[in-house]
Design a protein around this motif. Sequence first.
Motif, mmCIF file in Angstrom:
data_model
loop_
_atom_site.group_PDB
_atom_site.id
_atom_site.type_symbol
_atom_site.label_atom_id
_atom_site.label_comp_id
_atom_site.label_asym_id
_atom_site.label_seq_id
_atom_site.Cartn_x
_atom_site.Cartn_y
_atom_site.Cartn_z
ATOM 1 N N PRO A 54 30.400 180.341 -40.728
ATOM 2 C CA PRO A 54 31.136 180.874 -39.578
ATOM 3 C C PRO A 54 32.626 180.505 -39.629
ATOM 4 C CG PRO A 54 29.058 179.916 -38.858
ATOM 5 C CD PRO A 54 29.195 179.601 -40.332
ATOM 6 N N GLN A 55 32.969 179.340 -40.229
ATOM 7 C CA GLN A 55 34.395 178.953 -40.351
ATOM 8 C C GLN A 55 35.145 179.932 -41.257
ATOM 9 O OE1 GLN A 55 31.865 176.822 -40.451
ATOM 10 N NE2 GLN A 55 32.342 175.278 -38.918
ATOM 11 N N HIS A 56 34.468 180.362 -42.325
ATOM 12 C CA HIS A 56 35.105 181.340 -43.217
ATOM 13 C C HIS A 56 35.315 182.667 -42.478
ATOM 14 C CE1 HIS A 56 33.131 178.739 -46.442
ATOM 15 N NE2 HIS A 56 34.435 178.604 -46.625
ATOM 16 N N GLU A 57 34.301 183.063 -41.716
ATOM 17 C CA GLU A 57 34.410 184.328 -40.989
ATOM 18 C C GLU A 57 35.531 184.256 -39.947
ATOM 19 O OE1 GLU A 57 30.693 185.741 -39.577
ATOM 20 O OE2 GLU A 57 31.519 187.751 -39.235
ATOM 21 N N TRP A 58 35.686 183.067 -39.366
ATOM 22 C CA TRP A 58 36.709 182.855 -38.332
ATOM 23 C C TRP A 58 38.126 183.098 -38.881
ATOM 24 C CZ3 TRP A 58 37.720 183.021 -33.506
ATOM 25 C CH2 TRP A 58 38.801 182.341 -32.953
ATOM 26 N N VAL A 59 38.314 182.796 -40.158
ATOM 27 C CA VAL A 59 39.628 183.054 -40.773
ATOM 28 C C VAL A 59 39.993 184.528 -40.581
ATOM 29 C CG1 VAL A 59 40.878 183.155 -42.986
ATOM 30 C CG2 VAL A 59 39.405 181.192 -42.468
ATOM 31 N N LEU A 60 38.995 185.392 -40.684
ATOM 32 C CA LEU A 60 39.254 186.828 -40.529
ATOM 33 C C LEU A 60 39.265 187.246 -39.057
ATOM 34 C CD1 LEU A 60 36.991 187.966 -43.481
ATOM 35 C CD2 LEU A 60 39.442 188.378 -43.328
ATOM 36 N N THR A 61 38.224 186.851 -38.319
ATOM 37 C CA THR A 61 38.128 187.342 -36.926
ATOM 38 C C THR A 61 39.266 186.802 -36.052
ATOM 39 O OG1 THR A 61 36.538 185.580 -36.477
ATOM 40 C CG2 THR A 61 35.635 187.768 -36.937
ATOM 41 N N SER A 62 39.747 185.580 -36.349
ATOM 42 C CA SER A 62 40.828 185.019 -35.532
ATOM 43 C C SER A 62 42.129 185.803 -35.718
ATOM 44 C CB SER A 62 41.053 183.547 -35.869
ATOM 45 O OG SER A 62 41.498 183.441 -37.204
ATOM 46 N N ARG A 63 42.203 186.588 -36.789
ATOM 47 C CA ARG A 63 43.386 187.444 -37.011
ATOM 48 C C ARG A 63 43.091 188.885 -36.582
ATOM 49 N NH1 ARG A 63 47.886 184.619 -37.814
ATOM 50 N NH2 ARG A 63 48.763 186.357 -38.980
ATOM 51 N N GLY A 64 41.974 189.090 -35.885
ATOM 52 C CA GLY A 64 41.664 190.416 -35.349
ATOM 53 C C GLY A 64 40.906 191.325 -36.304
ATOM 54 N N VAL A 65 40.478 190.810 -37.455
ATOM 55 C CA VAL A 65 39.770 191.648 -38.423
ATOM 56 C C VAL A 65 38.317 191.831 -37.964
ATOM 57 C CG1 VAL A 65 38.982 191.815 -40.820
ATOM 58 C CG2 VAL A 65 41.239 190.843 -40.308
ATOM 59 N N ASP A 66 37.828 193.055 -38.026
ATOM 60 C CA ASP A 66 36.458 193.372 -37.633
ATOM 61 C C ASP A 66 35.538 193.108 -38.824
ATOM 62 O OD1 ASP A 66 34.047 194.620 -36.995
ATOM 63 O OD2 ASP A 66 35.021 196.235 -35.885
ATOM 64 N N THR A 67 34.630 192.146 -38.668
ATOM 65 C CA THR A 67 33.776 191.724 -39.791
ATOM 66 C C THR A 67 32.320 192.189 -39.623
ATOM 67 O OG1 THR A 67 33.369 189.631 -38.664
ATOM 68 C CG2 THR A 67 35.158 189.654 -40.276
ATOM 69 N N GLN A 68 32.075 193.093 -38.664
ATOM 70 C CA GLN A 68 30.684 193.526 -38.443
ATOM 71 C C GLN A 68 30.077 194.199 -39.665
ATOM 72 O OE1 GLN A 68 30.016 195.410 -34.366
ATOM 73 N NE2 GLN A 68 32.242 195.344 -34.515
ATOM 74 N N GLY A 69 30.932 194.717 -40.540
ATOM 75 C CA GLY A 69 30.435 195.398 -41.739
ATOM 76 C C GLY A 69 30.212 194.456 -42.921
ATOM 77 N N ILE A 70 30.383 193.151 -42.710
ATOM 78 C CA ILE A 70 30.126 192.199 -43.804
ATOM 79 C C ILE A 70 28.650 191.798 -43.760
ATOM 80 C CG2 ILE A 70 30.704 189.985 -44.867
ATOM 81 C CD1 ILE A 70 33.492 190.194 -43.822
ATOM 82 N N GLU A 71 27.933 192.233 -44.801
ATOM 83 C CA GLU A 71 26.498 191.969 -44.862
ATOM 84 C C GLU A 71 26.227 190.568 -45.418
ATOM 85 O OE1 GLU A 71 24.690 195.621 -46.474
ATOM 86 O OE2 GLU A 71 23.295 194.220 -47.443
ATOM 87 N N ARG A 72 25.138 189.975 -44.983
ATOM 88 C CA ARG A 72 24.740 188.670 -45.548
ATOM 89 C C ARG A 72 23.544 188.876 -46.450
ATOM 90 N NH1 ARG A 72 27.894 185.324 -42.499
ATOM 91 N NH2 ARG A 72 29.203 186.952 -41.634
ATOM 92 N N ALA A 73 23.520 188.180 -47.571
ATOM 93 C CA ALA A 73 22.391 188.324 -48.501
ATOM 94 C C ALA A 73 22.016 186.947 -49.021
ATOM 95 C CB ALA A 73 22.794 189.236 -49.654
#
Length: 314
Positions: A54-73
């Motif tokens: 989640p910390q890695h994802e926060w790097v993107l979302t905190s800058r307003g990037v929409d990450t809903q399309g990032i799939e987890r595998a």
Amino acid sequence: MAILVVGSVAFDSIETPHGSVTKCLGGAATYFALSASNFTPVRVIAVVGEDFTPQHEWVLTSRGVDTQGIERAPGLSFHWTGSYSGTLNEAKTLGTDLNVFAEFAPKIPVQYADSEYLFLANIDPVLQGRVREQMPGVRMVCGDTMNYWIADHRERLLPVLRELDVLLINDGEARMLAGETNLVRAASKVLSMGPKTLVVKHGEYGATAFFGDRSFAGTGSMTLPFRAPALPLADVVDPTGAGDSFAGGFYGYLASQPALTPAVFRSAMFYGGVMGSFAVEKFGTARLETLTRQEIEERFQLFREISHLESAGA
Ligand code: AMP
């Protein structure tokens, strides 16, 4: 206007004369998104493994990037290992572990279907093509690639090139793709492979746009190549992501404008250089994580100043 980007979201292990980092957040789509999100909304299509927190994802979302399309595998994220020496202008790839990207089948979430701009960031051209197919109605398509795909998977890359309004690659890649050492001849060959416009990045020396016969709406009157400067920097700490950050500044600015005109295109080339110049100031994505729009505009003015020629009056 939202940009949909597909490309690597990765961990990078990097060595430069300034030091080294192991498995820091990187990837072409990551740099592109962090850069373009200063100008316009960005949505990401990618796959990550269990090591993406989640910390890695926060790097993107905190800058307003929409990450809903990032799939987890299950498994590990894409991992790239590279080093730089000498002029720092070109990375030497020491390892490319595709990991979860090897089995990736990109699916566009319904809420992304209205994206008007598509960016095919560096990743397997087959994946770029699959995303392109699922977005038939977009206004504009830009793309990037690298020597890895040009040299070893050319047959996969050629169909993607035919779909592009703009291809952004560095000069070594343009020469390799064309099999031609002279840049002007190389550009003309690359344009004959499909892209309407070719933007060649020259690392610390700026970037040049070449226009084909089928130039896209808004740039139709641009026939001569256009060269944008780079800012000479005293401390280039880590060049990783400079190309993707250039692409993010270029395309993010274009997508933020009501109409595409030659003046907008030229400014976009400058914003590309501005974003690339910030990306290299710290390791990984660190500099982009704290960047403000004011800093971007101040550097944009600097870029205008260093390239302004007043008539000598003769
Ligand atoms: P650049 O902007 O050209 O410096 O791109 C650097 C980024 O490209 C790094 O963050 C890497 O994770 C990513 N990368 C390296 N090799 C590949 C590859 N073969 N496919 C996709 N992304 C890659």
